[in-house]
Design a protein around this motif. Structure first.
Motif, PDB file in Angstrom:
ATOM      1  N   ILE A  85       0.857  -1.189   0.000  1.00 46.99           N
ATOM      2  CA  ILE A  85       0.000   0.000   0.000  1.00 46.99           C
ATOM      3  C   ILE A  85       0.888   1.232   0.000  1.00 46.99           C
ATOM      4  N   SER A  86       0.636   2.161  -0.915  1.00 48.29           N
ATOM      5  CA  SER A  86       1.467   3.365  -0.987  1.00 48.29           C
ATOM      6  C   SER A  86       0.631   4.554  -1.444  1.00 48.29           C
ATOM      7  N   GLY A  87       0.998   5.709  -0.944  1.00 48.14           N
ATOM      8  CA  GLY A  87       0.301   6.936  -1.324  1.00 48.14           C
ATOM      9  C   GLY A  87       0.487   7.992  -0.258  1.00 48.14           C
ATOM     10  N   SER A  88       0.335   9.242  -0.634  1.00 47.02           N
ATOM     11  CA  SER A  88       0.496  10.342   0.314  1.00 47.02           C
ATOM     12  C   SER A  88      -0.706  10.411   1.253  1.00 47.02           C
ATOM     13  N   GLU A  89      -0.524  11.088   2.371  1.00 44.86           N
ATOM     14  CA  GLU A  89      -1.625  11.247   3.331  1.00 44.86           C
ATOM     15  C   GLU A  89      -2.740  12.077   2.685  1.00 44.86           C
ATOM     16  N   PHE A  90      -3.952  11.542   2.758  1.00 45.59           N
ATOM     17  CA  PHE A  90      -5.067  12.239   2.122  1.00 45.59           C
ATOM     18  C   PHE A  90      -6.359  11.907   2.871  1.00 45.59           C
ATOM     19  N   PRO A  91      -7.152  12.931   3.253  1.00 51.36           N
ATOM     20  CA  PRO A  91      -8.376  12.693   4.019  1.00 51.36           C
ATOM     21  C   PRO A  91      -9.612  12.554   3.121  1.00 51.36           C
ATOM     22  N   LEU A  92     -10.295  11.441   3.261  1.00 56.33           N
ATOM     23  CA  LEU A  92     -11.541  11.225   2.527  1.00 56.33           C
ATOM     24  C   LEU A  92     -12.727  11.717   3.353  1.00 56.33           C
ATOM     25  N   ASN A  93     -13.754  12.212   2.659  1.00 58.79           N
ATOM     26  CA  ASN A  93     -14.982  12.535   3.378  1.00 58.79           C
ATOM     27  C   ASN A  93     -15.740  11.233   3.681  1.00 58.79           C
ATOM     28  N   PRO A  94     -16.687  11.242   4.626  1.00 57.06           N
ATOM     29  CA  PRO A  94     -17.338  10.000   5.055  1.00 57.06           C
ATOM     30  C   PRO A  94     -17.972   9.194   3.917  1.00 57.06           C
ATOM     31  N   ARG A  95     -18.696   9.854   3.010  1.00 58.06           N
ATOM     32  CA  ARG A  95     -19.358   9.114   1.936  1.00 58.06           C
ATOM     33  C   ARG A  95     -18.330   8.489   0.994  1.00 58.06           C
ATOM     34  N   ALA A  96     -17.266   9.222   0.679  1.00 57.04           N
ATOM     35  CA  ALA A  96     -16.216   8.674  -0.180  1.00 57.04           C
ATOM     36  C   ALA A  96     -15.558   7.474   0.490  1.00 57.04           C
ATOM     37  N   ALA A  97     -15.352   7.549   1.813  1.00 59.00           N
ATOM     38  CA  ALA A  97     -14.748   6.433   2.541  1.00 59.00           C
ATOM     39  C   ALA A  97     -15.626   5.193   2.458  1.00 59.00           C
ATOM     40  N   GLU A  98     -16.937   5.367   2.550  1.00 61.86           N
ATOM     41  CA  GLU A  98     -17.848   4.228   2.447  1.00 61.86           C
ATOM     42  C   GLU A  98     -17.746   3.556   1.082  1.00 61.86           C
ATOM     43  N   ILE A  99     -17.787   4.361   0.029  1.00 61.65           N
ATOM     44  CA  ILE A  99     -17.800   3.811  -1.335  1.00 61.65           C
ATOM     45  C   ILE A  99     -16.471   3.146  -1.679  1.00 61.65           C
ATOM     46  N   ILE A 100     -15.353   3.830  -1.374  1.00 59.84           N
ATOM     47  CA  ILE A 100     -14.043   3.250  -1.678  1.00 59.84           C
ATOM     48  C   ILE A 100     -13.782   2.039  -0.791  1.00 59.84           C
ATOM     49  N   GLY A 101     -14.222   2.095   0.464  1.00 63.12           N
ATOM     50  CA  GLY A 101     -14.037   0.959   1.369  1.00 63.12           C
ATOM     51  C   GLY A 101     -14.752  -0.279   0.869  1.00 63.12           C
ATOM     52  N   MET A 102     -15.999  -0.126   0.391  1.00 61.32           N
ATOM     53  CA  MET A 102     -16.743  -1.265  -0.147  1.00 61.32           C
ATOM     54  C   MET A 102     -16.062  -1.833  -1.389  1.00 61.32           C
ATOM     55  N   ALA A 103     -15.546  -0.939  -2.242  1.00 64.54           N
ATOM     56  CA  ALA A 103     -14.863  -1.391  -3.459  1.00 64.54           C
ATOM     57  C   ALA A 103     -13.602  -2.177  -3.116  1.00 64.54           C
ATOM     58  N   LEU A 104     -12.801  -1.679  -2.154  1.00 68.26           N
ATOM     59  CA  LEU A 104     -11.580  -2.382  -1.761  1.00 68.26           C
ATOM     60  C   LEU A 104     -11.906  -3.743  -1.153  1.00 68.26           C
ATOM     61  N   HIS A 105     -12.941  -3.793  -0.340  1.00 70.38           N
ATOM     62  CA  HIS A 105     -13.331  -5.071   0.271  1.00 70.38           C
ATOM     63  C   HIS A 105     -13.754  -6.085  -0.795  1.00 70.38           C
ATOM     64  N   GLU A 106     -14.507  -5.625  -1.787  1.00 65.62           N
ATOM     65  CA  GLU A 106     -14.961  -6.502  -2.857  1.00 65.62           C
ATOM     66  C   GLU A 106     -13.783  -7.005  -3.681  1.00 65.62           C
ATOM     67  N   LEU A 107     -12.853  -6.105  -3.988  1.00 66.82           N
ATOM     68  CA  LEU A 107     -11.664  -6.500  -4.744  1.00 66.82           C
ATOM     69  C   LEU A 107     -10.835  -7.518  -3.962  1.00 66.82           C
ATOM     70  N   ALA A 108     -10.695  -7.286  -2.648  1.00 58.46           N
ATOM     71  CA  ALA A 108      -9.902  -8.207  -1.830  1.00 58.46           C
ATOM     72  C   ALA A 108     -10.558  -9.579  -1.745  1.00 58.46           C
ATOM     73  N   THR A 109     -11.892  -9.595  -1.599  1.00 58.82           N
ATOM     74  CA  THR A 109     -12.596 -10.873  -1.530  1.00 58.82           C
ATOM     75  C   THR A 109     -12.404 -11.684  -2.812  1.00 58.82           C
ATOM     76  N   ASN A 110     -12.554 -11.033  -3.963  1.00 62.21           N
ATOM     77  CA  ASN A 110     -12.362 -11.708  -5.250  1.00 62.21           C
ATOM     78  C   ASN A 110     -10.933 -12.207  -5.415  1.00 62.21           C
ATOM     79  N   SER A 111      -9.977 -11.360  -4.985  1.00 62.27           N
ATOM     80  CA  SER A 111      -8.571 -11.731  -5.149  1.00 62.27           C
ATOM     81  C   SER A 111      -8.215 -12.911  -4.257  1.00 62.27           C
ATOM     82  N   LEU A 112      -8.799 -12.964  -3.072  1.00 69.46           N
ATOM     83  CA  LEU A 112      -8.515 -14.052  -2.150  1.00 69.46           C
ATOM     84  C   LEU A 112      -9.056 -15.374  -2.692  1.00 69.46           C
ATOM     85  N   LYS A 113     -10.170 -15.298  -3.415  1.00 69.95           N
ATOM     86  CA  LYS A 113     -10.776 -16.523  -3.961  1.00 69.95           C
ATOM     87  C   LYS A 113     -10.165 -16.939  -5.290  1.00 69.95           C
TER      88      LYS A 113
END
Length: 450
Positions: free
Chosen positions: A330-358
């Motif tokens: 994981i790499s990138g500069s410090e950056f603050p997401l707003n709550p709604r953006a955090a929800e959407i990106i968080g769900m996308a990352l979780h979905e990508l991780a689940t698929n990758s694990l399987k």
């Protein structure tokens, strides 16, 4: 020598007047002409009372009485009448003149225009009065310290609250009203700032004269002269007790809401298990997505529903795959997401991780997942990627499901940018490009459309 002294009297800028013990003018130098407007001929032989306003006649009587007694009248400020009739401010000193036998035979009066001096004093008094009016009526406590940190002044608000005096508080006496559990920490912190010249900020409780402790946000700023040397410290203490109590109430409320919503999510999971039978795969994926929502809620509650750093979001959402066979960077500069953006990106990352694990790079040893993001301030763009390599060969699915919606459709629709996934045989990759105004904490969604 007498000619020399005569020249001094004639050339000085001070009005020098000689008078006898009865107040009759005996001599009148050019400076007296300029100051009072009367010529020498007009004043010599006349009573000095001619210069006095009506309300100051007693002043001359007192002066002459003291002169006859051989007493010197030190400098004082008064008013005299100019020939034009206007009143002028003057500073005056009067000394007795003795004959060779020591008898008082007259007086020497020196007068100077005091208009500018008194105006400066008036402005100084006015400025001081305004300062005290401001300093004593602002809500915070205020104080001034020497460069060493020795406090020499507090405003009235401090004394009203603490019930102390300046003598009690001089130097480091302020520690007497600090809570014993905090005083050592506060003392060391502020001492360090006094020595380094850095601005100071701290939060701690102070004891009132009734013995009650209230919380204060305290700051101090160094005041420097033109060469950068610190000449004073100016500090304030602002009562934040109510704000702290309100923040704690909000925190407890958020925790309660989080708890209840998790209970609701658990209820939904139970309903799904009972309602959908013979479809374990669907139930497992659904439960995974519910857990992802719960993780997002935990992050947002801990962050008081404000901002969420991208890296923190990524690490918490991917915690369940950190022990997978594949490796994640994981790499990138410090950056603050707003709550709604955090929800959407968080769900996308979780979905990508689940698929990758399987099916992807996280399912096999040697697999690699690279997650990174960039911020283009000039272009107003936030970019993020998920790139896999070293895993099983990838084939594109024949049909897309809800997972694709979470990964691509939802981010694209909400952020108004670009989001998509590429099923390259060497490993899938996902990318997101979104306007900063829709992503960054502190910016409203409307900012993106204005």
């Amino acid at each position: 020598m007498s000619d020399f002294y005569a020249a001094l009297v004639e050339s000085t800028d001070d009005a020098i007047v000689a008078k006898d013990v009865n107040g009759t003018v005996l001599s009148w130098n050019p400076a007296a002409v300029r100051l009072f407007g009367y010529s020498e001929a007009e004043m010599v032989g006349q009573s000095i009372v001619q210069l006095l306003p009506d309300d100051r006649l007693d002043e001359e009587v007192n002066i002459l009485t003291r002169i006859r007694a051989g007493e010197r009248v030190g400098q004082f400020f008064t008013k005299r009448r100019h020939k034009s009739g206007r009143l002028i401010d003057v500073s005056v000193t009067v000394s007795p003149v003795h004959d060779k036998d020591g008898n008082v035979v007259g007086a020497s009066k020196i007068a100077r225009d005091a208009t500018q001096v008194l105006e400066r004093e008036r402005r100084l008094r006015q400025s001081e009065a305004r300062f005290h009016m401001l300093a004593d009526n602002i809500a915070p406590f205020a104080w001034i310290a020497e460069p060493s940190g020795n406090i020499i002044w507090y405003n009235k608000r401090w004394y009203d609250y603490t019930g102390t005096t300046l003598e009690d508080m001089r130097g480091w006496g302020w520690t007497k009203v600090h809570h014993p559990d905090h005083v050592d920490r506060v003392r060391e912190h502020i001492k360090s700032c006094f020595e380094s010249g850095e601005e100071w900020e701290d939060t701690f409780p102070l004891r009132s004269k009734e013995g009650e402790y209230r919380w204060f946000l305290s700051r101090a700023k160094p005041i420097r002269e033109e060469h950068g040397n610190i000449i004073w410290w100016f500090g304030t203490n602002t009562d934040i007790t109510e704000q702290r109590e309100q923040a704690e109430q909000i925190r407890l409320l958020l925790m309660e809401v989080n708890h209840r919503s998790k209970n609701m999510l658990s209820t939904i999971q139970a309903l799904i298990r009972r309602s959908v039978k013979d479809n374990d795969g669907f139930i497992a994926r659904f439960q995974d997505r519910i857990r992802s929502l719960a993780v997002n809620q935990d992050i947002l509650v801990r962050r008081e529903w404000r901002e969420v750093p991208v890296e923190e979001l990524a690490r918490l959402q991917l915690a369940f795959v950190m022990d997978a066979p594949g490796e994640i960077t994981i790499s990138g500069s410090e950056f603050p997401l707003n709550p709604r953006a955090a929800e959407i990106i968080g769900m996308a990352l979780h979905e990508l991780a689940t698929n990758s694990l399987k099916y992807g790079a996280l399912s096999a040893g040697g697999g690699q997942v690279s997650i990174g993001w960039e911020v283009d301030e000039e272009g107003g763009l936030f970019s993020m990627h998920w790139t896999e390599s070293g895993g099983p060969q990838v084939t594109a699915p024949e049909q897309t499901g809800f997972g694709s919606t979470l990964i691509a459709e939802v981010p694209r629709r909400f952020f108004g940018g670009e989001a998509g996934i590429d099923y390259a045989s060497s490993g899938i990759s996902w990318s997101l490009k979104a306007p900063l105004a829709m992503i960054r904490a502190g910016l409203s969604q409307s900012a993106a459309t204005n």
